[in-house]
Design a protein around this motif. Structure first.
Motif, mmCIF file in Angstrom:
data_model
loop_
_atom_site.group_PDB
_atom_site.id
_atom_site.type_symbol
_atom_site.label_atom_id
_atom_site.label_comp_id
_atom_site.label_asym_id
_atom_site.label_seq_id
_atom_site.Cartn_x
_atom_site.Cartn_y
_atom_site.Cartn_z
ATOM 1 N N ASP A 97 0.819 -1.216 0.000
ATOM 2 C CA ASP A 97 0.000 0.000 0.000
ATOM 3 C C ASP A 97 0.848 1.259 0.000
ATOM 4 O O ASP A 97 0.569 2.226 -0.735
ATOM 5 N N ALA A 98 1.908 1.290 0.874
ATOM 6 C CA ALA A 98 2.737 2.500 0.967
ATOM 7 C C ALA A 98 3.475 2.743 -0.338
ATOM 8 O O ALA A 98 3.585 3.893 -0.811
ATOM 9 N N GLN A 101 1.020 3.941 -2.884
ATOM 10 C CA GLN A 101 0.626 5.314 -2.578
ATOM 11 C C GLN A 101 1.682 6.300 -3.064
ATOM 12 O O GLN A 101 1.374 7.344 -3.650
ATOM 13 N N HIS A 146 6.647 15.055 1.425
ATOM 14 C CA HIS A 146 6.385 13.811 2.153
ATOM 15 C C HIS A 146 7.638 13.143 2.752
ATOM 16 O O HIS A 146 7.499 12.140 3.443
ATOM 17 N N LYS A 199 6.338 11.153 5.607
ATOM 18 C CA LYS A 199 5.037 11.751 5.958
ATOM 19 C C LYS A 199 4.021 11.472 4.850
ATOM 20 O O LYS A 199 3.508 12.392 4.211
ATOM 21 N N PRO A 201 0.433 10.547 3.346
ATOM 22 C CA PRO A 201 -0.923 10.799 3.852
ATOM 23 C C PRO A 201 -1.627 9.490 4.213
ATOM 24 O O PRO A 201 -1.340 8.434 3.642
ATOM 25 N N GLN A 202 -2.526 9.565 5.180
ATOM 26 C CA GLN A 202 -3.271 8.389 5.595
ATOM 27 C C GLN A 202 -4.314 8.038 4.530
ATOM 28 O O GLN A 202 -4.887 8.907 3.883
ATOM 29 N N LEU A 203 -4.524 6.748 4.385
ATOM 30 C CA LEU A 203 -5.474 6.256 3.388
ATOM 31 C C LEU A 203 -6.841 6.093 4.030
ATOM 32 O O LEU A 203 -6.956 5.551 5.136
ATOM 33 N N SER A 204 -7.810 6.554 3.338
ATOM 34 C CA SER A 204 -9.175 6.384 3.840
ATOM 35 C C SER A 204 -9.628 4.947 3.621
ATOM 36 O O SER A 204 -9.090 4.229 2.758
ATOM 37 N N GLU A 205 -10.602 4.509 4.417
ATOM 38 C CA GLU A 205 -11.120 3.160 4.288
ATOM 39 C C GLU A 205 -11.784 2.994 2.916
ATOM 40 O O GLU A 205 -12.545 3.856 2.462
ATOM 41 N N HIS A 207 -10.041 2.903 0.175
ATOM 42 C CA HIS A 207 -9.187 3.465 -0.878
ATOM 43 C C HIS A 207 -8.471 2.329 -1.593
ATOM 44 O O HIS A 207 -7.907 1.431 -0.972
#
Length: 219
Positions: A97-98, A101, A146, A199, A201-205, A207
């Motif tokens: 995921d990272a 992203q 980031h 840094k 960004p956080q992933l929304s549920e 995504h």
């Protein structure tokens, strides 16, 4: 004591003669015996004393042999334990995921995937340079927003540096003719980079990280 001389015999008979001679002979023998006795005593006293030497019988000296040294006690056999097997290298399974992203950020800001997937052979160097400038500016923006990045080595590139013994091979990579053991002397070709902070960004549920860039439809 009074001696009556009148009673002395006036005549010398044979008996008296014998008695007189006997007395004289006895006196002579007595003197002779005494003289011999004195001579013997004088000889004994004049004779050197004979020292009786006690004969000492020397016993043969028997050389005492040293007592035999007892053999050293056998050391108890220590059971050699096998060397512990090397610890297995634990490979951390990366979370995609990272990475996805980050790749999506590079695509959205720098059009990186578009640039890399494009066949640039049909374009001129000026066109490629112009596109590369856009990609460079977008990638630089993603890094600045980031990531915090600093060089691994602070010396100037091209300067001679010392690589100490026990250096971290993940931080410093040796190239060229590597002979012997550290410390080494060499020329710093590249300072390296270290990420000191990330840094993302956080992933929304819900995504979908595998969608790096959505398809665009113009109506």
């Amino acid at each position: 004591m009074n001696i009556d001389l009148s009673r002395l015999p006036e005549t010398l008979d044979a008996l008296h003669l014998i008695l007189g001679v006997s007395v004289v002979v006895l006196l002579f023998l007595l003197v002779l015996v005494l003289t011999l006795a004195v001579i013997v005593l004088l000889r004994r006293s004049a004779a050197p004393r004979t020292e009786i030497t006690e004969k000492v019988v020397e016993k043969p000296v028997v050389e005492e042999k040293p007592a035999p040294t007892p053999p050293p006690a056998a050391k108890p056999e220590v059971e050699e334990k096998p060397a512990p097997p090397p610890k297995p290298i634990v490979l951390r399974e990366p979370t995609p995921d990272a990475a996805l992203q980050l790749l999506g950020l590079l695509q959205s800001e720098a059009r990186l995937i578009d640039f890399l997937e494009e066949d640039i052979g049909a374009y001129s160097d000026a066109d490629v340079g112009a596109a590369a400038r856009i990609v460079h500016e977008g990638c630089r923006k993603v890094l600045d927003e980031h990531f915090e990045i600093s060089p691994v080595r602070t010396e100037e590139e091209g300067s001679r540096i010392k690589v100490a013994k026990g250096f971290d091979s993940a931080e410093t990579r040796l190239t060229g003719n590597i002979v012997g053991e550290p410390p080494f002397q060499g020329v710093l070709i590249h300072r390296g980079w270290r990420a000191t902070q990330v840094k993302l960004p956080q992933l929304s549920e819900g995504h979908k990280a595998d969608i790096l860039a959505p398809a665009e439809v113009e109506l």
